[in-house]
Motif scaffolding. Sequence first.
Motif, short mmCIF file in Angstrom:
data_model
loop_
_atom_site.label_atom_id
_atom_site.label_comp_id
_atom_site.label_asym_id
_atom_site.label_seq_id
_atom_site.Cartn_x
_atom_site.Cartn_y
_atom_site.Cartn_z
N ILE A 200 49.84 42.93 45.52
CA ILE A 200 48.83 42.20 46.02
C ILE A 200 47.40 42.43 45.47
O ILE A 200 47.15 43.75 45.07
CB ILE A 200 48.46 43.52 47.36
CG1 ILE A 200 50.04 42.74 48.36
CG2 ILE A 200 47.21 41.95 48.16
CD1 ILE A 200 49.45 43.60 49.79
N ILE A 201 46.70 41.36 44.28
CA ILE A 201 45.71 41.33 43.46
C ILE A 201 44.40 40.40 44.45
O ILE A 201 44.30 39.64 44.86
CB ILE A 201 46.52 40.74 42.55
CG1 ILE A 201 47.02 40.87 41.96
CG2 ILE A 201 45.09 40.25 41.69
CD1 ILE A 201 47.67 40.24 40.70
N SER A 202 43.52 41.71 44.23
CA SER A 202 41.85 41.03 44.78
C SER A 202 41.38 40.76 43.69
O SER A 202 41.19 40.90 42.90
CB SER A 202 41.96 42.36 45.52
OG SER A 202 42.78 43.10 45.85
N LEU A 203 41.25 39.62 44.04
CA LEU A 203 39.78 38.65 43.66
C LEU A 203 38.92 39.25 43.31
O LEU A 203 38.24 39.85 44.70
CB LEU A 203 40.40 37.12 43.70
CG LEU A 203 40.95 35.83 43.37
CD1 LEU A 203 41.49 35.40 43.90
CD2 LEU A 203 41.73 36.42 41.27
N PRO A 204 37.53 38.19 42.61
CA PRO A 204 36.46 39.43 43.00
C PRO A 204 35.87 38.93 44.64
O PRO A 204 34.53 39.21 44.83
CB PRO A 204 35.00 38.76 41.79
CG PRO A 204 36.01 38.57 40.04
CD PRO A 204 37.08 38.41 41.30
N GLY A 205 35.84 37.45 44.82
CA GLY A 205 35.13 36.70 46.02
C GLY A 205 35.78 37.37 46.88
O GLY A 205 35.63 36.78 47.92
N LYS A 206 36.26 38.14 46.64
CA LYS A 206 37.73 38.99 47.99
C LYS A 206 38.79 38.80 48.53
O LYS A 206 39.22 38.59 49.50
CB LYS A 206 36.47 39.10 49.86
CG LYS A 206 35.80 40.13 49.42
CD LYS A 206 35.31 41.53 48.23
CE LYS A 206 34.09 42.16 48.18
NZ LYS A 206 34.81 44.00 47.34
#
Length: 331
Positions: A200-206
Amino acid sequence: MKKLIRIFSIACYLIAVLLIIFTVLSIFRNAGIRYLKMLDFPRIQMFIIIIINLFILWILIKKWRWYDYLITIGLIAGLIINAVFLINYTRIVPVKVQGINKVKPSEERFSLLMANVKMSNNRTQPLIDLVENEKPDLVLVMEVDEWWNKKLEILDEEYPYSKQALNELAYGMVLYSKLPLKNVEIDYLNNKNVPSFESIISLPGKKEFVFHSVHPVPPTYFKNLPDNAGQEEKALKKIGKQIQEDKRPAIVAGDLNDVVWSYVDNLTGTQNILYDVRIGRGFFNSFNANNFLMRWPLDHVFVTKEFRLKQLKRLPKIGSDHFPVFVELVL
């Protein structure tokens, strides 16, 4: 001279018959017989050779006989059969993953560089240079053993998040990320020696998405390497089932050891859930980097409907038999 022309004519007829047989047999690519599946790979080459063969035969044939008509019809049928598979990787058809030029403030972009380095390849610098030049957010490296893993430690400073599953059987895998990796699982979906990752990869904008990194075994047999002889390759169908049940945005990427030819649903067992970024854009043949005449697409990226494509390109050689592939996506 007449004897040479006769020998050449016979050779052309024999090639024509073989092309017809191979093309017809290639229709049964999903029959579970590895030799039939292998005929699915060189469709580009068969398509080109059929055109050349037709042209030569039309020049050579002075008096048409029944078998000339039969062979010509067979070759034209072969041309159509191969074209049905190839056309989706051309610009003739519309894209399945929409392109995007301008990214909205509510959207987030990220990039992936994936490379099968070929375990026996000892040239590490070309890959490291590519990573430095392209600056991807994710780097997926396949065929990684202990030696390669040690050489790639130079990436640790730029990529604080990583996961390794190493082996000496040409199926080791490493994922490097600038983005936080959550709940990374190492799965052995269809072979105890062939790992895959579910992250599961989290991007900066959540925003988050599920990233499946996979490298299933090929239909061909290699001595002393993992093999699925006698059983169906189910790894991608298992991933497809997970994505179908999960409902979150998802990406499947890696050296799939399959040409696919856009038939993602057949490969993953899904129905209009995963889309091939190549469709409507080009072949981007990633294998064989060492043989210009025998190339086809083996390294793939499939995405769910939430993604848009910013960029897709094949990168220069790195000493492997695969070209690296770079993709930039927007969620």
